[in-house]
Design a protein around this motif. Structure first.
Motif, PDB file in Angstrom:
ATOM      1  N   LEU A  20       0.818  -1.213   0.000  1.00 45.40           N
ATOM      2  CA  LEU A  20       0.000   0.000   0.000  1.00 45.40           C
ATOM      3  C   LEU A  20       0.858   1.272   0.000  1.00 45.40           C
ATOM      4  O   LEU A  20       0.378   2.353   0.335  1.00 45.40           O
ATOM      5  CB  LEU A  20      -0.939   0.001   1.216  1.00 45.40           C
ATOM      6  CG  LEU A  20      -2.001  -1.112   1.227  1.00 45.40           C
ATOM      7  CD1 LEU A  20      -2.717  -1.158   2.576  1.00 45.40           C
ATOM      8  CD2 LEU A  20      -3.008  -0.912   0.092  1.00 45.40           C
ATOM      9  N   ARG A  21       2.130   1.121  -0.385  1.00 47.70           N
ATOM     10  CA  ARG A  21       3.045   2.261  -0.292  1.00 47.70           C
ATOM     11  C   ARG A  21       2.636   3.420  -1.190  1.00 47.70           C
ATOM     12  O   ARG A  21       2.905   4.579  -0.869  1.00 47.70           O
ATOM     13  CB  ARG A  21       4.470   1.821  -0.626  1.00 47.70           C
ATOM     14  CG  ARG A  21       4.674   1.370  -2.064  1.00 47.70           C
ATOM     15  CD  ARG A  21       6.051   0.731  -2.256  1.00 47.70           C
ATOM     16  NE  ARG A  21       6.265   0.304  -3.633  1.00 47.70           N
ATOM     17  CZ  ARG A  21       5.775  -0.807  -4.158  1.00 47.70           C
ATOM     18  NH1 ARG A  21       5.003  -1.606  -3.410  1.00 47.70           N
ATOM     19  NH2 ARG A  21       6.032  -1.143  -5.402  1.00 47.70           N
ATOM     20  N   GLU A  22       1.978   3.126  -2.317  1.00 48.00           N
ATOM     21  CA  GLU A  22       1.602   4.192  -3.238  1.00 48.00           C
ATOM     22  C   GLU A  22       0.571   5.137  -2.631  1.00 48.00           C
ATOM     23  O   GLU A  22       0.436   6.274  -3.076  1.00 48.00           O
ATOM     24  CB  GLU A  22       1.079   3.600  -4.542  1.00 48.00           C
ATOM     25  CG  GLU A  22       2.150   2.862  -5.346  1.00 48.00           C
ATOM     26  CD  GLU A  22       1.609   2.305  -6.642  1.00 48.00           C
ATOM     27  OE1 GLU A  22       0.408   2.509  -6.911  1.00 48.00           O
ATOM     28  OE2 GLU A  22       2.374   1.665  -7.391  1.00 48.00           O
ATOM     29  N   VAL A  23      -0.164   4.639  -1.633  1.00 47.97           N
ATOM     30  CA  VAL A  23      -1.161   5.493  -0.970  1.00 47.97           C
ATOM     31  C   VAL A  23      -0.813   5.674   0.504  1.00 47.97           C
ATOM     32  O   VAL A  23      -1.661   6.056   1.307  1.00 47.97           O
ATOM     33  CB  VAL A  23      -2.582   4.898  -1.126  1.00 47.97           C
ATOM     34  CG1 VAL A  23      -3.019   4.928  -2.570  1.00 47.97           C
ATOM     35  CG2 VAL A  23      -2.656   3.478  -0.580  1.00 47.97           C
ATOM     36  N   SER A  24       0.437   5.403   0.870  1.00 49.62           N
ATOM     37  CA  SER A  24       0.831   5.459   2.279  1.00 49.62           C
ATOM     38  C   SER A  24       0.659   6.856   2.875  1.00 49.62           C
ATOM     39  O   SER A  24       0.437   6.998   4.075  1.00 49.62           O
ATOM     40  CB  SER A  24       2.284   4.999   2.441  1.00 49.62           C
ATOM     41  OG  SER A  24       3.159   5.850   1.710  1.00 49.62           O
ATOM     42  N   GLY A  25       0.754   7.869   2.034  1.00 50.68           N
ATOM     43  CA  GLY A  25       0.573   9.222   2.546  1.00 50.68           C
ATOM     44  C   GLY A  25      -0.833   9.516   2.989  1.00 50.68           C
ATOM     45  O   GLY A  25      -1.074  10.489   3.720  1.00 50.68           O
ATOM     46  N   CYS A  26      -1.775   8.670   2.570  1.00 50.66           N
ATOM     47  CA  CYS A  26      -3.182   8.864   2.930  1.00 50.66           C
ATOM     48  C   CYS A  26      -3.627   7.938   4.052  1.00 50.66           C
ATOM     49  O   CYS A  26      -4.797   7.957   4.441  1.00 50.66           O
ATOM     50  CB  CYS A  26      -4.073   8.617   1.711  1.00 50.66           C
ATOM     51  SG  CYS A  26      -3.670   9.662   0.293  1.00 50.66           S
ATOM     52  N   LEU A  27      -2.695   7.113   4.572  1.00 44.34           N
ATOM     53  CA  LEU A  27      -3.058   6.124   5.585  1.00 44.34           C
ATOM     54  C   LEU A  27      -2.158   6.254   6.806  1.00 44.34           C
ATOM     55  O   LEU A  27      -1.008   6.678   6.722  1.00 44.34           O
ATOM     56  CB  LEU A  27      -2.919   4.702   5.017  1.00 44.34           C
ATOM     57  CG  LEU A  27      -3.711   4.355   3.752  1.00 44.34           C
ATOM     58  CD1 LEU A  27      -3.314   2.971   3.266  1.00 44.34           C
ATOM     59  CD2 LEU A  27      -5.203   4.438   4.005  1.00 44.34           C
ATOM     60  N   THR A  28      -2.711   5.859   7.940  1.00 47.89           N
ATOM     61  CA  THR A  28      -1.932   5.727   9.162  1.00 47.89           C
ATOM     62  C   THR A  28      -1.972   4.263   9.589  1.00 47.89           C
ATOM     63  O   THR A  28      -3.045   3.661   9.667  1.00 47.89           O
ATOM     64  CB  THR A  28      -2.510   6.595  10.297  1.00 47.89           C
ATOM     65  OG1 THR A  28      -2.458   7.975   9.910  1.00 47.89           O
ATOM     66  CG2 THR A  28      -1.727   6.398  11.586  1.00 47.89           C
TER      67      THR A  28
END
Length: 303
Positions: A20-28
């Protein structure tokens, strides 16, 4: 130096975040999140930083704002009790807040992750709750009809192209199909702690494959040389192997108990087996078998 026990959960945490690294900025990501002040932990809590953000990757398409993830290692399996336990944990997480409906129930999802297809769980849910199972994507099953949106990830069935790491988080990797693609994915990421954690576990779990020098090219040998030394391998403690074998025996017997009474002769045969590879194959066979008789008939073919 004794070889460390395989710690699957930290590697799963790393592999999940890699996928999920491509959306890691949107997740905690909250590892081993404490549900209460006293230890009552769920494996992973994933929170969307932006509630309405949609994840396109298949393992995350079901996600809402708060997402509970439970992981079972390849030696384990997703049981009926796990299903209810995680539902209970999810309810506690929702309710254990300062304000009523501080966490909206409709913003919760559950993800159960395991290597083995949970046949007994699915049969139980169909029989007792008339649950609907949807094969949404390879290795991803949506279960409809319960309190929270729920998906089951069977890692051995996941797309190896889309989920390079989660699909290979087990101890039976093949050289060309699995190890070489991992090497390519790992190259240049050696200093990243997530990649290092996942690769360290995968190497340890598949060391026999990595030792096959006649088949392995020198580039791969050099790549994994830093991950695990020969000295560590020679230092494997026999008691660790015996402990792993004992755990697999218990898991096989637990699975078979769900199918009916286990004959004493069969129980003794399973308990006396010390070969971990055979026990692993028997465990997979027990998870797939529909009856004690089916397991007993097929176990003689395992070598």
């Amino acid at each position: 130096m004794k070889r460390k026990l395989l710690q699957w959960h930290p590697a799963f945490q790393a592999a999940l975040q890699i996928e999920l690294r491509e959306v890691s900025g949107c997740l905690t990501f909250e590892r081993e999140y404490n549900l209460t002040e006293k230890p009552l932990q769920i494996d992973t809590l994933i929170i969307k930083k932006e509630p309405g953000y949609r994840i396109e990757k298949s393992i995350g398409r079901i996600f809402r704002r708060y997402n509970i993830v439970e992981y079972k290692s390849p030696e384990d399996y997703i049981s009926i009790n796990d299903f209810f336990k995680v539902h209970g944990y999810t309810c506690i997480y929702q309710a254990n807040t300062g304000r009523e409906l501080e966490i909206p129930p409709q913003e919760l999802t559950i993800t159960l992750v395991g290597y083995h297809y949970p046949r007994k769980l699915f049969l139980f849910l169909r029989e007792h709750y008339h649950a609907e199972m949807e094969a949404a994507y390879p290795g991803i099953y949506y279960i409809h009809g319960f309190l929270f949106p729920l998906q089951v990830l069977v890692t051995r069935e996941l797309s190896k192209e889309e989920n390079v790491w989660l699909s290979r988080l087990h101890s039976n990797l093949q050289l060309h199909e699995d190890i070489e693609p991992l090497a390519r994915a790992y190259k240049g990421m050696e200093k990243n702690p997530l990649y290092a954690a996942a690769m360290d576990l995968i190497v340890r779990a598949n060391w026999k494959k990595y030792q096959e020098g006649k088949e392995m090219c020198e580039a791969l040998r050099e790549l994994f040389a830093e991950e695990l030394t020969e000295r560590e391998i020679r230092g494997i403690d026999k008691g660790i192997e015996q402990g792993i074998g004992r755990g697999k025996v218990d898991d096989i017997l637990e699975l078979l108990t769900e199918l009916g009474p286990i004959p004493d002769r069969l129980r003794k045969r399973i308990a006396s087996q010390s070969n971990c590879d055979i026990l692993t194959k028997w465990l997979k066979l027990a998870a797939k078998s529909e009856s004690i008789e089916e397991f007993s008939d097929n176990m003689t073919q395992v070598k």
